[in-house]
Design a protein around this motif. Structure first.
Motif, PDB file in Angstrom:
ATOM      1  N   LEU A   1      31.933  -1.596 148.603  1.00  0.00           N
ATOM      2  CA  LEU A   1      30.872  -1.153 147.205  1.00  0.00           C
ATOM      3  C   LEU A   1      30.466   0.074 146.937  1.00  0.00           C
ATOM      4  O   LEU A   1      30.428   0.988 147.739  1.00  0.00           O
ATOM      5  CB  LEU A   1      29.808  -2.080 147.423  1.00  0.00           C
ATOM      6  CG  LEU A   1      29.502  -3.421 148.227  1.00  0.00           C
ATOM      7  CD1 LEU A   1      30.141  -3.951 149.538  1.00  0.00           C
ATOM      8  CD2 LEU A   1      28.478  -4.722 147.496  1.00  0.00           C
ATOM      9  N   THR A   2      30.373   0.218 145.170  1.00  0.00           N
ATOM     10  CA  THR A   2      30.861   1.373 144.789  1.00  0.00           C
ATOM     11  C   THR A   2      29.887   1.127 143.995  1.00  0.00           C
ATOM     12  O   THR A   2      30.151  -0.058 142.565  1.00  0.00           O
ATOM     13  CB  THR A   2      32.286   1.870 144.446  1.00  0.00           C
ATOM     14  OG1 THR A   2      32.800   0.845 143.057  1.00  0.00           O
ATOM     15  CG2 THR A   2      33.198   2.608 145.639  1.00  0.00           C
ATOM     16  N   ALA A   3      29.134   2.263 143.445  1.00  0.00           N
ATOM     17  CA  ALA A   3      28.335   2.691 141.901  1.00  0.00           C
ATOM     18  C   ALA A   3      28.296   3.876 141.250  1.00  0.00           C
ATOM     19  O   ALA A   3      28.356   4.803 142.364  1.00  0.00           O
ATOM     20  CB  ALA A   3      27.338   1.821 142.085  1.00  0.00           C
TER      21      ALA A   3
ATOM     22  N   VAL B   1      24.776  -7.554 148.447  1.00  0.00           N
ATOM     23  CA  VAL B   1      24.517  -6.823 147.040  1.00  0.00           C
ATOM     24  C   VAL B   1      23.089  -6.383 147.294  1.00  0.00           C
ATOM     25  O   VAL B   1      22.938  -5.113 146.671  1.00  0.00           O
ATOM     26  CB  VAL B   1      24.802  -7.750 145.992  1.00  0.00           C
ATOM     27  CG1 VAL B   1      24.574  -6.924 144.316  1.00  0.00           C
ATOM     28  CG2 VAL B   1      26.557  -7.213 146.027  1.00  0.00           C
TER      29      VAL B   1
ATOM     30  N   PHE C   1      22.774  -3.454 149.083  1.00  0.00           N
ATOM     31  CA  PHE C   1      23.691  -2.302 148.318  1.00  0.00           C
ATOM     32  C   PHE C   1      22.059  -1.531 147.342  1.00  0.00           C
ATOM     33  O   PHE C   1      22.100  -0.351 147.180  1.00  0.00           O
ATOM     34  CB  PHE C   1      25.172  -2.369 147.820  1.00  0.00           C
ATOM     35  CG  PHE C   1      25.586  -1.828 146.694  1.00  0.00           C
ATOM     36  CD1 PHE C   1      25.964  -0.586 147.569  1.00  0.00           C
ATOM     37  CD2 PHE C   1      25.656  -1.328 145.374  1.00  0.00           C
ATOM     38  CE1 PHE C   1      26.761   0.442 147.074  1.00  0.00           C
ATOM     39  CE2 PHE C   1      26.573  -0.027 145.146  1.00  0.00           C
ATOM     40  CZ  PHE C   1      26.643   0.435 145.833  1.00  0.00           C
ATOM     41  N   ARG C   2      21.872  -2.387 146.824  1.00  0.00           N
ATOM     42  CA  ARG C   2      20.541  -2.455 145.456  1.00  0.00           C
ATOM     43  C   ARG C   2      20.253  -0.875 145.104  1.00  0.00           C
ATOM     44  O   ARG C   2      19.016   0.073 145.576  1.00  0.00           O
ATOM     45  CB  ARG C   2      20.971  -3.111 144.186  1.00  0.00           C
ATOM     46  CG  ARG C   2      21.703  -3.712 143.538  1.00  0.00           C
ATOM     47  CD  ARG C   2      21.361  -4.661 142.784  1.00  0.00           C
ATOM     48  NE  ARG C   2      20.961  -4.301 141.471  1.00  0.00           N
ATOM     49  CZ  ARG C   2      19.449  -5.296 141.580  1.00  0.00           C
ATOM     50  NH1 ARG C   2      19.437  -5.715 141.709  1.00  0.00           N
ATOM     51  NH2 ARG C   2      18.695  -4.723 140.580  1.00  0.00           N
TER      52      ARG C   2
ATOM     53  N   ARG D   1      23.325  -1.723 136.159  1.00  0.00           N
ATOM     54  CA  ARG D   1      24.279  -1.401 135.875  1.00  0.00           C
ATOM     55  C   ARG D   1      25.798  -2.171 136.623  1.00  0.00           C
ATOM     56  O   ARG D   1      25.744  -2.597 137.584  1.00  0.00           O
ATOM     57  CB  ARG D   1      23.786  -0.394 137.966  1.00  0.00           C
ATOM     58  CG  ARG D   1      25.478   0.869 138.337  1.00  0.00           C
ATOM     59  CD  ARG D   1      25.062   2.234 137.589  1.00  0.00           C
ATOM     60  NE  ARG D   1      24.371   2.948 137.248  1.00  0.00           N
ATOM     61  CZ  ARG D   1      24.453   4.162 138.510  1.00  0.00           C
ATOM     62  NH1 ARG D   1      25.465   4.282 139.594  1.00  0.00           N
ATOM     63  NH2 ARG D   1      22.924   5.281 139.065  1.00  0.00           N
ATOM     64  N   ASP D   2      26.599  -1.504 137.002  1.00  0.00           N
ATOM     65  CA  ASP D   2      28.173  -2.542 137.363  1.00  0.00           C
ATOM     66  C   ASP D   2      28.173  -2.138 138.634  1.00  0.00           C
ATOM     67  O   ASP D   2      27.593  -1.058 139.244  1.00  0.00           O
ATOM     68  CB  ASP D   2      29.346  -1.827 135.911  1.00  0.00           C
ATOM     69  CG  ASP D   2      29.412  -2.927 135.507  1.00  0.00           C
ATOM     70  OD1 ASP D   2      28.029  -3.479 134.738  1.00  0.00           O
ATOM     71  OD2 ASP D   2      30.478  -1.912 135.000  1.00  0.00           O
ATOM     72  N   ILE D   3      28.153  -3.075 139.220  1.00  0.00           N
ATOM     73  CA  ILE D   3      28.189  -3.058 140.977  1.00  0.00           C
ATOM     74  C   ILE D   3      30.023  -3.496 141.240  1.00  0.00           C
ATOM     75  O   ILE D   3      30.329  -4.425 140.836  1.00  0.00           O
ATOM     76  CB  ILE D   3      27.836  -3.790 142.104  1.00  0.00           C
ATOM     77  CG1 ILE D   3      26.417  -3.382 141.115  1.00  0.00           C
ATOM     78  CG2 ILE D   3      28.363  -3.712 143.305  1.00  0.00           C
ATOM     79  CD1 ILE D   3      25.183  -4.278 142.015  1.00  0.00           C
ATOM     80  N   GLU D   4      30.961  -2.268 141.869  1.00  0.00           N
ATOM     81  CA  GLU D   4      32.277  -2.889 141.816  1.00  0.00           C
ATOM     82  C   GLU D   4      32.212  -3.391 143.639  1.00  0.00           C
ATOM     83  O   GLU D   4      32.064  -2.204 144.450  1.00  0.00           O
ATOM     84  CB  GLU D   4      33.412  -1.955 141.496  1.00  0.00           C
ATOM     85  CG  GLU D   4      33.368  -1.074 139.693  1.00  0.00           C
ATOM     86  CD  GLU D   4      34.213  -0.062 140.055  1.00  0.00           C
ATOM     87  OE1 GLU D   4      35.464  -0.639 140.323  1.00  0.00           O
ATOM     88  OE2 GLU D   4      33.934   0.252 138.897  1.00  0.00           O
TER      89      GLU D   4
ATOM     90  N   LYS E   1      27.572  -8.025 138.324  1.00  0.00           N
ATOM     91  CA  LYS E   1      25.577  -7.180 138.023  1.00  0.00           C
ATOM     92  C   LYS E   1      24.926  -8.723 138.590  1.00  0.00           C
ATOM     93  O   LYS E   1      25.488  -9.798 138.705  1.00  0.00           O
ATOM     94  CB  LYS E   1      25.416  -7.065 136.720  1.00  0.00           C
ATOM     95  CG  LYS E   1      25.921  -5.970 135.725  1.00  0.00           C
ATOM     96  CD  LYS E   1      24.608  -6.025 133.847  1.00  0.00           C
ATOM     97  CE  LYS E   1      25.857  -4.760 133.449  1.00  0.00           C
ATOM     98  NZ  LYS E   1      26.824  -4.983 132.985  1.00  0.00           N
TER      99      LYS E   1
ATOM    100  N   THR F   1      20.543   2.580 146.776  1.00  0.00           N
ATOM    101  CA  THR F   1      21.073   2.830 146.436  1.00  0.00           C
ATOM    102  C   THR F   1      19.957   3.601 144.862  1.00  0.00           C
ATOM    103  O   THR F   1      20.030   4.850 144.267  1.00  0.00           O
ATOM    104  CB  THR F   1      22.500   2.581 145.300  1.00  0.00           C
ATOM    105  OG1 THR F   1      21.737   1.466 144.616  1.00  0.00           O
ATOM    106  CG2 THR F   1      23.380   2.228 146.178  1.00  0.00           C
TER     107      THR F   1
END
Length: 210
Positions: free
Chosen positions: A208-210, A97, A100-101, A110-113, A49, A104
């Motif tokens: 990266l996925t969410a 990251v 990415f946030r 939200r968890d980010i993998e 996170k 999206t």
């Protein structure tokens, strides 16, 4: 058939090279991968996170995909070493990251993998994605290119549906940031080959996925 008009199904940006250069060295520390793709993919995996400007590790969990999504390693619980703490604390990783946030629009909780890959070209036409044309089972999937060495192939392919021909193809260049709407389109990558067989050939990237 999925209609690509007027939908943000694929977004492309480039990350500043200074941030990419900051995260490159960590790929040399990737451990061996004990699973079926281990011969040609070294990797780490973490759930994080972004909290008060810092990347915070969430509890370690096994990574598993249903075999309806991944017909190569489906229904197999895979446990990987976390991303190095020095990488998570770096300005480069934080910038990746944050991008990415922003793209999206996901919420702060939200968890980010994050998957950190070195994809090795070990033989003729080594597949970067052994499961072929696929979706990952998330809302958002992002590929961030970091480095490539002695390599041809490995281009990103995007499809309107699983049986279609690719509607988009692009080299995963250093700093390329490709965000895919995983619920609407499918993706894959072209086979990889070494340019000089006597030297290592590889592609380094984050997914990266969410």
């Amino acid at each position: 058939m999925t209609t690509l008009n007027n939908q943000n199904l694929l977004q492309l940006r480039f990350i500043d090279q200074a941030h990419i250069d900051a995260v490159k060295p960590s790929f040399d520390n990737l451990p061996d991968n004990p699973y079926a793709d281990g011969a040609f993919r070294k990797r780490r995996y973490s759930v994080v996170k972004m909290q008060q400007g810092e990347l915070t590790l969430q509890p370690t969990k096994a990574f598993v995909q249903d075999d309806s999504i991944n017909n190569f390693q489906g229904n197999i619980e895979r446990t990987y070493e976390n991303l190095e703490q020095s990488l998570l604390a770096s300005a480069g990783m934080k910038r990746i990251v944050e991008e990415f946030r922003t793209m999206t629009g996901i919420s702060d909780d939200r968890d980010i993998e994050i998957h950190q890959f070195r994809m090795l070209a070990i033989e003729s036409d080594t597949p970067p994605a052994p499961e072929g044309v696929h979706q990952d089972g998330f809302d958002h999937v992002c590929v961030c290119g970091v480095s490539h060495e002695n390599l041809e192939g490995g281009e990103l392919l995007v499809y309107e549906h699983k049986e279609a021909k690719p509607c988009f193809k692009m080299e995963i260049k250093d700093g390329m940031f490709a965000l895919i709407d995983d619920r609407q389109v499918w993706h894959n990558a072209t086979p990889m080959n070494k340019i000089d067989d006597s030297k290592p050939g590889y592609l380094d990237c984050f997914v990266l996925t969410a």
